[in-house]
Design a protein around this motif. Sequence first.
Motif, PDB file in Angstrom:
ATOM      1  N   ILE A   1       0.842  -1.202   0.000  1.00 48.10           N
ATOM      2  CA  ILE A   1       0.000   0.000   0.000  1.00 48.10           C
ATOM      3  C   ILE A   1       0.872   1.245   0.000  1.00 48.10           C
ATOM      4  CG2 ILE A   1      -1.685   1.334   1.299  1.00 48.10           C
ATOM      5  CD1 ILE A   1      -2.898  -1.272   2.206  1.00 48.10           C
ATOM      6  N   SER A   2       1.827   1.313   0.937  1.00 53.17           N
ATOM      7  CA  SER A   2       2.695   2.500   0.977  1.00 53.17           C
ATOM      8  C   SER A   2       4.023   2.163   1.637  1.00 53.17           C
ATOM      9  CB  SER A   2       2.027   3.646   1.737  1.00 53.17           C
ATOM     10  OG  SER A   2       1.913   3.326   3.097  1.00 53.17           O
ATOM     11  N   VAL A   3       5.037   2.933   1.225  1.00 54.21           N
ATOM     12  CA  VAL A   3       6.372   2.832   1.800  1.00 54.21           C
ATOM     13  C   VAL A   3       6.858   4.256   1.999  1.00 54.21           C
ATOM     14  CG1 VAL A   3       8.745   2.062   1.459  1.00 54.21           C
ATOM     15  CG2 VAL A   3       6.858   0.695   0.549  1.00 54.21           C
ATOM     16  N   GLY A   4       7.370   4.559   3.191  1.00 50.63           N
ATOM     17  CA  GLY A   4       7.845   5.915   3.431  1.00 50.63           C
ATOM     18  C   GLY A   4       8.663   6.003   4.700  1.00 50.63           C
ATOM     19  N   PRO A   5       9.273   7.154   4.919  1.00 54.03           N
ATOM     20  CA  PRO A   5      10.067   7.335   6.143  1.00 54.03           C
ATOM     21  C   PRO A   5       9.165   7.448   7.370  1.00 54.03           C
ATOM     22  CG  PRO A   5       9.943   9.389   4.938  1.00 54.03           C
ATOM     23  CD  PRO A   5       9.290   8.353   4.080  1.00 54.03           C
ATOM     24  N   VAL A   6       9.746   7.151   8.508  1.00 51.08           N
ATOM     25  CA  VAL A   6       9.020   7.240   9.772  1.00 51.08           C
ATOM     26  C   VAL A   6       8.772   8.704  10.080  1.00 51.08           C
ATOM     27  CG1 VAL A   6       9.125   6.783  12.243  1.00 51.08           C
ATOM     28  CG2 VAL A   6      10.029   5.116  10.632  1.00 51.08           C
ATOM     29  N   LYS A   7       7.529   9.029  10.380  1.00 54.09           N
ATOM     30  CA  LYS A   7       7.193  10.401  10.764  1.00 54.09           C
ATOM     31  C   LYS A   7       7.421  10.549  12.260  1.00 54.09           C
ATOM     32  CE  LYS A   7       3.683  11.038   7.236  1.00 54.09           C
ATOM     33  NZ  LYS A   7       2.258  11.281   6.980  1.00 54.09           N
ATOM     34  N   GLU A   8       8.248  11.515  12.597  1.00 53.04           N
ATOM     35  CA  GLU A   8       8.491  11.764  14.014  1.00 53.04           C
ATOM     36  C   GLU A   8       7.323  12.576  14.565  1.00 53.04           C
ATOM     37  OE1 GLU A   8      12.304  13.437  14.722  1.00 53.04           O
ATOM     38  OE2 GLU A   8      13.305  11.988  13.432  1.00 53.04           O
ATOM     39  N   PRO A   9       6.927  12.303  15.784  1.00 53.74           N
ATOM     40  CA  PRO A   9       5.817  13.056  16.366  1.00 53.74           C
ATOM     41  C   PRO A   9       6.174  14.532  16.469  1.00 53.74           C
ATOM     42  CG  PRO A   9       6.891  11.702  18.019  1.00 53.74           C
ATOM     43  CD  PRO A   9       7.485  11.335  16.697  1.00 53.74           C
ATOM     44  N   GLU A  10       5.191  15.364  16.166  1.00 53.41           N
ATOM     45  CA  GLU A  10       5.422  16.804  16.227  1.00 53.41           C
ATOM     46  C   GLU A  10       5.589  17.226  17.677  1.00 53.41           C
ATOM     47  OE1 GLU A  10       2.364  18.941  14.236  1.00 53.41           O
ATOM     48  OE2 GLU A  10       2.501  17.726  12.425  1.00 53.41           O
ATOM     49  N   LYS A  11       6.580  18.036  17.873  1.00 49.88           N
ATOM     50  CA  LYS A  11       6.822  18.531  19.227  1.00 49.88           C
ATOM     51  C   LYS A  11       6.025  19.811  19.418  1.00 49.88           C
ATOM     52  CE  LYS A  11      11.445  16.624  19.584  1.00 49.88           C
ATOM     53  NZ  LYS A  11      12.864  16.923  19.770  1.00 49.88           N
ATOM     54  N   LYS A  12       5.173  19.775  20.389  1.00 51.95           N
ATOM     55  CA  LYS A  12       4.388  20.961  20.695  1.00 51.95           C
ATOM     56  C   LYS A  12       5.228  21.882  21.570  1.00 51.95           C
ATOM     57  CE  LYS A  12       0.015  18.523  20.520  1.00 51.95           C
ATOM     58  NZ  LYS A  12      -1.190  18.155  21.259  1.00 51.95           N
ATOM     59  N   PRO A  13       5.169  23.152  21.294  1.00 51.30           N
ATOM     60  CA  PRO A  13       5.939  24.061  22.150  1.00 51.30           C
ATOM     61  C   PRO A  13       5.380  24.038  23.571  1.00 51.30           C
ATOM     62  CG  PRO A  13       4.519  25.302  20.670  1.00 51.30           C
ATOM     63  CD  PRO A  13       4.421  23.847  20.268  1.00 51.30           C
ATOM     64  N   ASP A  14       6.289  24.020  24.510  1.00 51.49           N
ATOM     65  CA  ASP A  14       5.871  24.000  25.905  1.00 51.49           C
ATOM     66  C   ASP A  14       5.236  25.339  26.261  1.00 51.49           C
ATOM     67  OD1 ASP A  14       6.879  21.492  26.220  1.00 51.49           O
ATOM     68  OD2 ASP A  14       8.853  22.197  26.892  1.00 51.49           O
ATOM     69  N   PRO A  15       4.046  25.271  26.844  1.00 50.76           N
ATOM     70  CA  PRO A  15       3.447  26.548  27.262  1.00 50.76           C
ATOM     71  C   PRO A  15       4.236  27.096  28.445  1.00 50.76           C
ATOM     72  CG  PRO A  15       2.105  24.710  27.994  1.00 50.76           C
ATOM     73  CD  PRO A  15       3.216  24.140  27.144  1.00 50.76           C
ATOM     74  N   LYS A  16       4.987  28.121  28.157  1.00 47.39           N
ATOM     75  CA  LYS A  16       5.842  28.682  29.200  1.00 47.39           C
ATOM     76  C   LYS A  16       5.034  29.645  30.058  1.00 47.39           C
ATOM     77  CE  LYS A  16      10.120  28.262  26.675  1.00 47.39           C
ATOM     78  NZ  LYS A  16      11.295  28.944  26.160  1.00 47.39           N
ATOM     79  N   LYS A  17       5.352  29.637  31.303  1.00 47.48           N
ATOM     80  CA  LYS A  17       4.722  30.566  32.220  1.00 47.48           C
ATOM     81  C   LYS A  17       5.222  31.964  31.884  1.00 47.48           C
ATOM     82  CE  LYS A  17       4.667  27.200  35.936  1.00 47.48           C
ATOM     83  NZ  LYS A  17       5.187  26.861  37.251  1.00 47.48           N
ATOM     84  N   PRO A  18       4.395  32.961  32.122  1.00 50.31           N
ATOM     85  CA  PRO A  18       4.900  34.311  31.875  1.00 50.31           C
ATOM     86  C   PRO A  18       6.105  34.567  32.775  1.00 50.31           C
ATOM     87  CG  PRO A  18       2.728  34.374  32.918  1.00 50.31           C
ATOM     88  CD  PRO A  18       3.043  32.943  32.617  1.00 50.31           C
ATOM     89  N   SER A  19       7.101  35.155  32.177  1.00 49.67           N
ATOM     90  CA  SER A  19       8.335  35.346  32.935  1.00 49.67           C
ATOM     91  C   SER A  19       8.105  36.335  34.073  1.00 49.67           C
ATOM     92  CB  SER A  19       9.445  35.852  32.018  1.00 49.67           C
ATOM     93  OG  SER A  19       9.065  37.097  31.461  1.00 49.67           O
ATOM     94  N   GLU A  20       8.439  35.890  35.235  1.00 49.48           N
ATOM     95  CA  GLU A  20       8.292  36.732  36.410  1.00 49.48           C
ATOM     96  C   GLU A  20       9.598  37.481  36.618  1.00 49.48           C
ATOM     97  OE1 GLU A  20       7.267  34.237  39.666  1.00 49.48           O
ATOM     98  OE2 GLU A  20       5.495  33.446  38.675  1.00 49.48           O
ATOM     99  N   PRO A  21       9.501  38.745  37.002  1.00 52.45           N
ATOM    100  CA  PRO A  21      10.745  39.470  37.249  1.00 52.45           C
ATOM    101  C   PRO A  21      11.465  38.848  38.442  1.00 52.45           C
ATOM    102  CG  PRO A  21       8.855  40.769  37.959  1.00 52.45           C
ATOM    103  CD  PRO A  21       8.323  39.547  37.260  1.00 52.45           C
ATOM    104  N   PRO A  22      12.774  38.845  38.407  1.00 52.97           N
ATOM    105  CA  PRO A  22      13.498  38.247  39.535  1.00 52.97           C
ATOM    106  C   PRO A  22      13.229  39.030  40.814  1.00 52.97           C
ATOM    107  CG  PRO A  22      14.993  39.434  38.091  1.00 52.97           C
ATOM    108  CD  PRO A  22      13.662  39.422  37.414  1.00 52.97           C
TER     109      PRO A  22
END
Length: 115
Positions: free
Chosen positions: A63-84
């Motif tokens: 049916i098909s032959v192809g390269p392995v698709k790597e799972p998409e990396k979702k960007p990590d939801p970063k916390k809003p940067s707090e001032p030091p």
Amino acid sequence: MQVVVLKLDFHCERMKQKAMATVCRLSGVKSVGVKDDKLTVTGDIDTYIIVKKLKKVCYTEIISVGPVKEPEKKPDPKKPSEPPEVVYWYPPQVPPYYQHFNGCVYEDPNTCVIS
């Protein structure tokens, strides 16, 4: 690494198990999965060899032959940067009754107090 999807014509459960065992014995195969009549093989192996071995067991169609698709990396939801945290440093405060003391007790070594 590649993914090969094959359509197999299974007549019974035993043929399905025989096909799985045949593919699993091949070197370079990382994983094998069966869903309905489709066999999915992942690994470093030539498609021709897989089909050649499976044709001895049952009818096989690519049916098909192809390269392995790597799972998409979702960007990590970063916390809003707090001032030091700012730490303020103040020199130690001198109590008011010591503020007028401006020297040593021994200012004049010749002074003598006799009571």
